[in-house]
Design a protein around this motif. Structure first.
Motif, short mmCIF file in Angstrom:
data_model
loop_
_atom_site.label_atom_id
_atom_site.label_comp_id
_atom_site.label_asym_id
_atom_site.label_seq_id
_atom_site.Cartn_x
_atom_site.Cartn_y
_atom_site.Cartn_z
N PRO A 36 -12.26 -45.38 -74.54
CA PRO A 36 -12.34 -46.34 -73.44
C PRO A 36 -13.70 -46.32 -72.74
O PRO A 36 -14.28 -45.27 -72.49
CB PRO A 36 -11.24 -45.85 -72.50
N TYR A 37 -14.16 -47.52 -72.43
CA TYR A 37 -15.37 -47.69 -71.63
C TYR A 37 -15.03 -48.68 -70.52
O TYR A 37 -14.81 -49.87 -70.78
CB TYR A 37 -16.54 -48.20 -72.48
N LEU A 38 -14.96 -48.18 -69.31
CA LEU A 38 -14.62 -49.01 -68.15
C LEU A 38 -15.86 -49.75 -67.69
O LEU A 38 -16.88 -49.13 -67.42
CB LEU A 38 -14.05 -48.16 -67.03
N ALA A 97 -8.06 -39.74 -65.71
CA ALA A 97 -6.97 -39.47 -66.64
C ALA A 97 -7.51 -39.21 -68.04
O ALA A 97 -7.09 -38.27 -68.73
CB ALA A 97 -5.98 -40.63 -66.65
N TYR A 98 -8.46 -40.02 -68.47
CA TYR A 98 -9.06 -39.85 -69.79
C TYR A 98 -9.76 -38.50 -69.92
O TYR A 98 -9.55 -37.75 -70.89
CB TYR A 98 -10.05 -40.99 -70.06
N LEU A 99 -10.58 -38.16 -68.94
CA LEU A 99 -11.33 -36.90 -68.98
C LEU A 99 -10.41 -35.69 -68.93
O LEU A 99 -10.74 -34.63 -69.49
CB LEU A 99 -12.34 -36.85 -67.83
N ASP A 100 -9.24 -35.85 -68.30
CA ASP A 100 -8.30 -34.74 -68.18
C ASP A 100 -7.27 -34.71 -69.30
O ASP A 100 -6.31 -33.94 -69.27
CB ASP A 100 -7.58 -34.80 -66.83
N GLY A 101 -7.46 -35.56 -70.31
CA GLY A 101 -6.56 -35.56 -71.46
C GLY A 101 -5.20 -36.19 -71.20
O GLY A 101 -4.26 -35.94 -71.96
#
Length: 198
Positions: A36-38, A97-101
């Motif tokens: 993902p790229y926001l 959320a992404y960085l924290d898995g």
């Protein structure tokens, strides 16, 4: 070799929302990993914010959005929509959320659904936290992460990556050196994933 798709999207984009389930299903069919790229509309590359488009084009866009939302089975709250705060800060919740898995894709869906189907004001920190909690996430922990250095860093680098990749509109899907703009181009992305690069 695992296939990898760069997914450039915005929480505040109704087009990202109505195409999300179809895209996720496509990625599953091809066992492709999604990164993902926001981002938001990339004006540097020629993207045009909706508010800067002529009225006739905005009106057509709304009609087209209604057609596609019906096609995708999404009941968007468009007519008589109340004034809401900018939903962009919710992007940092998804990045955290992404960085924290965590399941960032599921969080994206519930935030967009809250905003586009129920017109919940996810631009407000307490509202997006409540939406995350209802969906089974630790909303307080994610909200506390929104301004952390790694989250802010990814938010900035995501836009840089979008600019370098030639992205101008949202959503855009990047695969194998090609970009596909718009959820209506998912069929072309799938052809490419099958080996037919147009």
């Amino acid at each position: 070799m695992t296939k990898s798709i760069d997914y450039f999207f915005s929480i505040g984009s109704p087009w990202s929302f109505i195409g999300l389930e179809a895209f996720a299903a496509l990625a599953r069919r091809h066992e492709a990993e999604i990164t993902p790229y926001l981002a938001t509309v990339v004006e540097e590359n020629g993207g045009i914010l909706s508010r800067n488009k002529p009225q006739v084009r905005r009106a057509y866009g709304t009609r087209d959005l209604k057609r596609w939302s019906r096609t995708r089975g999404k009941a968007l709250f468009l007519d008589g929509r109340p004034p809401l705060a900018d939903p962009t800060p919710a992007s940092r919740l998804v990045i955290a959320a992404y960085l924290d898995g965590k399941d960032w894709l599921a969080l994206t869906q519930v935030l967009q659904e809250a905003y586009w189907v129920r017109a919940e004001d996810i631009g407000q920190p307490d509202v997006r936290e409540a939406v995350a909690i209802r969906a089974g996430f630790d909303g307080a922990a994610l909200r506390a992460r929104e301004n952390d250095e790694d989250v802010a860093g990814k938010w900035a680098s995501d836009r840089d990556h979008a600019v370098r990749s030639g992205v101008f509109g949202i959503p855009t899907f990047g695969y194998d050196g090609e970009i596909y703009w718009g959820q209506d181009n998912l069929a072309f992305l799938e052809q490419h994933l099958k080996g037919d690069r147009l």
